[in-house]
Design a protein around this motif. Structure first.
Motif, PDB file in Angstrom:
ATOM      1  N   VAL A  13       0.837  -1.194   0.000  1.00 45.56           N
ATOM      2  CA  VAL A  13       0.000   0.000   0.000  1.00 45.56           C
ATOM      3  C   VAL A  13       0.872   1.244   0.000  1.00 45.56           C
ATOM      4  CG1 VAL A  13      -1.948  -1.105   1.150  1.00 45.56           C
ATOM      5  CG2 VAL A  13      -0.200  -0.019   2.515  1.00 45.56           C
ATOM      6  N   LYS A  14       0.328   2.337  -0.514  1.00 47.15           N
ATOM      7  CA  LYS A  14       1.026   3.607  -0.555  1.00 47.15           C
ATOM      8  C   LYS A  14       0.796   4.355   0.753  1.00 47.15           C
ATOM      9  CE  LYS A  14       1.385   7.817  -3.249  1.00 47.15           C
ATOM     10  NZ  LYS A  14       0.891   8.593  -4.375  1.00 47.15           N
ATOM     11  N   LEU A  15       1.818   5.001   1.266  1.00 49.69           N
ATOM     12  CA  LEU A  15       1.713   5.827   2.458  1.00 49.69           C
ATOM     13  C   LEU A  15       1.741   7.285   2.033  1.00 49.69           C
ATOM     14  CD1 LEU A  15       4.232   3.934   4.761  1.00 49.69           C
ATOM     15  CD2 LEU A  15       1.758   3.668   4.651  1.00 49.69           C
ATOM     16  N   THR A  16       0.854   8.105   2.612  1.00 51.04           N
ATOM     17  CA  THR A  16       0.752   9.511   2.265  1.00 51.04           C
ATOM     18  C   THR A  16       0.948  10.352   3.516  1.00 51.04           C
ATOM     19  OG1 THR A  16      -0.854   8.932   0.564  1.00 51.04           O
ATOM     20  CG2 THR A  16      -0.714  11.241   1.172  1.00 51.04           C
ATOM     21  N   PHE A  17       1.956  11.232   3.506  1.00 49.27           N
ATOM     22  CA  PHE A  17       2.198  12.127   4.641  1.00 49.27           C
ATOM     23  C   PHE A  17       1.120  13.198   4.647  1.00 49.27           C
ATOM     24  CE2 PHE A  17       4.417  15.843   6.561  1.00 49.27           C
ATOM     25  CZ  PHE A  17       4.577  15.312   7.831  1.00 49.27           C
ATOM     26  N   SER A  22       1.805  12.695  10.795  1.00 49.51           N
ATOM     27  CA  SER A  22       1.134  11.412  10.648  1.00 49.51           C
ATOM     28  C   SER A  22       1.205  10.976   9.196  1.00 49.51           C
ATOM     29  CB  SER A  22      -0.334  11.506  11.065  1.00 49.51           C
ATOM     30  OG  SER A  22      -0.448  11.738  12.441  1.00 49.51           O
ATOM     31  N   THR A  23       0.974   9.704   8.979  1.00 46.58           N
ATOM     32  CA  THR A  23       0.942   9.159   7.638  1.00 46.58           C
ATOM     33  C   THR A  23      -0.363   8.399   7.461  1.00 46.58           C
ATOM     34  OG1 THR A  23       3.341   8.964   7.631  1.00 46.58           O
ATOM     35  CG2 THR A  23       2.162   7.667   6.011  1.00 46.58           C
ATOM     36  N   ILE A  24      -0.982   8.584   6.317  1.00 48.26           N
ATOM     37  CA  ILE A  24      -2.258   7.942   6.020  1.00 48.26           C
ATOM     38  C   ILE A  24      -2.008   6.727   5.138  1.00 48.26           C
ATOM     39  CG2 ILE A  24      -4.480   8.237   4.862  1.00 48.26           C
ATOM     40  CD1 ILE A  24      -4.210  11.242   5.574  1.00 48.26           C
ATOM     41  N   CYS A  25      -2.735   5.653   5.423  1.00 47.36           N
ATOM     42  CA  CYS A  25      -2.614   4.419   4.659  1.00 47.36           C
ATOM     43  C   CYS A  25      -4.008   3.832   4.479  1.00 47.36           C
ATOM     44  CB  CYS A  25      -1.723   3.442   5.423  1.00 47.36           C
ATOM     45  SG  CYS A  25      -1.784   1.757   4.822  1.00 47.36           S
ATOM     46  N   ARG A  26      -4.339   3.432   3.284  1.00 45.12           N
ATOM     47  CA  ARG A  26      -5.605   2.742   3.048  1.00 45.12           C
ATOM     48  C   ARG A  26      -5.363   1.250   3.231  1.00 45.12           C
ATOM     49  NH1 ARG A  26      -9.722   5.368  -0.803  1.00 45.12           N
ATOM     50  NH2 ARG A  26      -9.282   7.554  -0.458  1.00 45.12           N
ATOM     51  N   VAL A  27      -6.173   0.633   4.065  1.00 46.72           N
ATOM     52  CA  VAL A  27      -6.029  -0.793   4.347  1.00 46.72           C
ATOM     53  C   VAL A  27      -6.828  -1.565   3.295  1.00 46.72           C
ATOM     54  CG1 VAL A  27      -6.401  -2.600   6.061  1.00 46.72           C
ATOM     55  CG2 VAL A  27      -5.792  -0.289   6.803  1.00 46.72           C
ATOM     56  N   PRO A  28      -6.192  -2.549   2.654  1.00 49.38           N
ATOM     57  CA  PRO A  28      -6.895  -3.315   1.618  1.00 49.38           C
ATOM     58  C   PRO A  28      -8.153  -4.005   2.157  1.00 49.38           C
ATOM     59  CG  PRO A  28      -4.546  -3.730   1.514  1.00 49.38           C
ATOM     60  CD  PRO A  28      -4.791  -2.959   2.774  1.00 49.38           C
ATOM     61  N   LYS A  29      -9.180  -4.036   1.322  1.00 54.00           N
ATOM     62  CA  LYS A  29     -10.470  -4.620   1.703  1.00 54.00           C
ATOM     63  C   LYS A  29     -10.342  -6.056   2.212  1.00 54.00           C
ATOM     64  CE  LYS A  29     -15.173  -5.294   0.017  1.00 54.00           C
ATOM     65  NZ  LYS A  29     -16.085  -5.115  -1.120  1.00 54.00           N
ATOM     66  N   PRO A  30      -9.531  -6.932   1.587  1.00 49.36           N
ATOM     67  CA  PRO A  30      -9.430  -8.305   2.112  1.00 49.36           C
ATOM     68  C   PRO A  30      -8.901  -8.357   3.551  1.00 49.36           C
ATOM     69  CG  PRO A  30      -8.565  -8.217  -0.117  1.00 49.36           C
ATOM     70  CD  PRO A  30      -8.802  -6.803   0.304  1.00 49.36           C
ATOM     71  N   ILE A  31      -8.041  -7.410   3.929  1.00 48.79           N
ATOM     72  CA  ILE A  31      -7.532  -7.361   5.300  1.00 48.79           C
ATOM     73  C   ILE A  31      -8.647  -6.956   6.250  1.00 48.79           C
ATOM     74  CG2 ILE A  31      -5.920  -6.216   6.860  1.00 48.79           C
ATOM     75  CD1 ILE A  31      -4.506  -8.100   4.933  1.00 48.79           C
ATOM     76  N   ILE A  32      -9.408  -5.926   5.886  1.00 45.98           N
ATOM     77  CA  ILE A  32     -10.516  -5.465   6.718  1.00 45.98           C
ATOM     78  C   ILE A  32     -11.547  -6.586   6.899  1.00 45.98           C
ATOM     79  CG2 ILE A  32     -12.455  -3.843   6.845  1.00 45.98           C
ATOM     80  CD1 ILE A  32      -9.726  -2.618   7.494  1.00 45.98           C
ATOM     81  N   GLU A  33     -11.877  -7.278   5.831  1.00 43.88           N
ATOM     82  CA  GLU A  33     -12.841  -8.372   5.930  1.00 43.88           C
ATOM     83  C   GLU A  33     -12.299  -9.510   6.794  1.00 43.88           C
ATOM     84  OE1 GLU A  33     -13.706  -9.221   1.836  1.00 43.88           O
ATOM     85  OE2 GLU A  33     -15.184  -7.600   1.721  1.00 43.88           O
ATOM     86  N   PHE A  34     -11.024  -9.825   6.656  1.00 44.37           N
ATOM     87  CA  PHE A  34     -10.395 -10.887   7.456  1.00 44.37           C
ATOM     88  C   PHE A  34     -10.460 -10.555   8.946  1.00 44.37           C
ATOM     89  CE2 PHE A  34      -6.708 -12.740   9.600  1.00 44.37           C
ATOM     90  CZ  PHE A  34      -6.868 -14.083   9.276  1.00 44.37           C
ATOM     91  N   LEU A  35     -10.306  -9.280   9.280  1.00 46.35           N
ATOM     92  CA  LEU A  35     -10.329  -8.848  10.682  1.00 46.35           C
ATOM     93  C   LEU A  35     -11.755  -8.619  11.204  1.00 46.35           C
ATOM     94  CD1 LEU A  35      -7.334  -6.344  10.630  1.00 46.35           C
ATOM     95  CD2 LEU A  35      -7.391  -8.613  11.685  1.00 46.35           C
ATOM     96  N   GLY A  36     -12.756  -8.849  10.368  1.00 47.96           N
ATOM     97  CA  GLY A  36     -14.137  -8.704  10.810  1.00 47.96           C
ATOM     98  C   GLY A  36     -14.654  -7.283  10.774  1.00 47.96           C
ATOM     99  N   LYS A  37     -14.174  -6.470   9.828  1.00 44.45           N
ATOM    100  CA  LYS A  37     -14.581  -5.068   9.675  1.00 44.45           C
ATOM    101  C   LYS A  37     -14.468  -4.288  10.991  1.00 44.45           C
ATOM    102  CE  LYS A  37     -17.461  -6.038   5.728  1.00 44.45           C
ATOM    103  NZ  LYS A  37     -18.735  -5.875   5.055  1.00 44.45           N
ATOM    104  N   PRO A  38     -13.260  -4.221  11.549  1.00 43.64           N
ATOM    105  CA  PRO A  38     -13.074  -3.555  12.847  1.00 43.64           C
ATOM    106  C   PRO A  38     -13.202  -2.033  12.749  1.00 43.64           C
ATOM    107  CG  PRO A  38     -10.947  -4.056  11.891  1.00 43.64           C
ATOM    108  CD  PRO A  38     -11.990  -4.665  10.980  1.00 43.64           C
TER     109      PRO A  38
END
Length: 55
Positions: A13-17, A22-38
Motif C-alpha cells: 500500500v502507498k503511504l501519504t504524509f 502522521s501518515t495515512i494508509c488505506r487498508v486493503p479490503k481483504p484485510i478489513i474483511e479478514f479482521l471482521g470489519k473492525p
C-alpha cells in the motif's frame, strides 16, 4: 478501484504524509474483511516486526 486476487496473502500500500506528523494508509479490503470489519486497528512493535490486530 483496486482489485485483489482471490486468496492473495501479501498487500503493498502507498503511504501519504498528511503534514501533521502522521501518515495515512488505506487498508486493503481483504484485510478489513479478514479482521471482521473492525472500527480500530492496533499496531504493536515486537522485536524487529510489527503485529497488526483488530482492537
Amino acid at each position: 478501484m483496486t482489485r485483489w486476487k482471490k486468496n492473495q496473502k501479501e498487500f503493498s500500500v502507498k503511504l501519504t504524509f498528511d503534514g501533521a506528523n502522521s501518515t495515512i494508509c488505506r487498508v486493503p479490503k481483504p484485510i478489513i474483511e479478514f479482521l471482521g470489519k473492525p472500527e480500530n486497528l492496533k499496531f504493536v512493535i515486537r522485536g524487529k516486526g510489527i503485529v497488526v490486530t483488530s482492537d
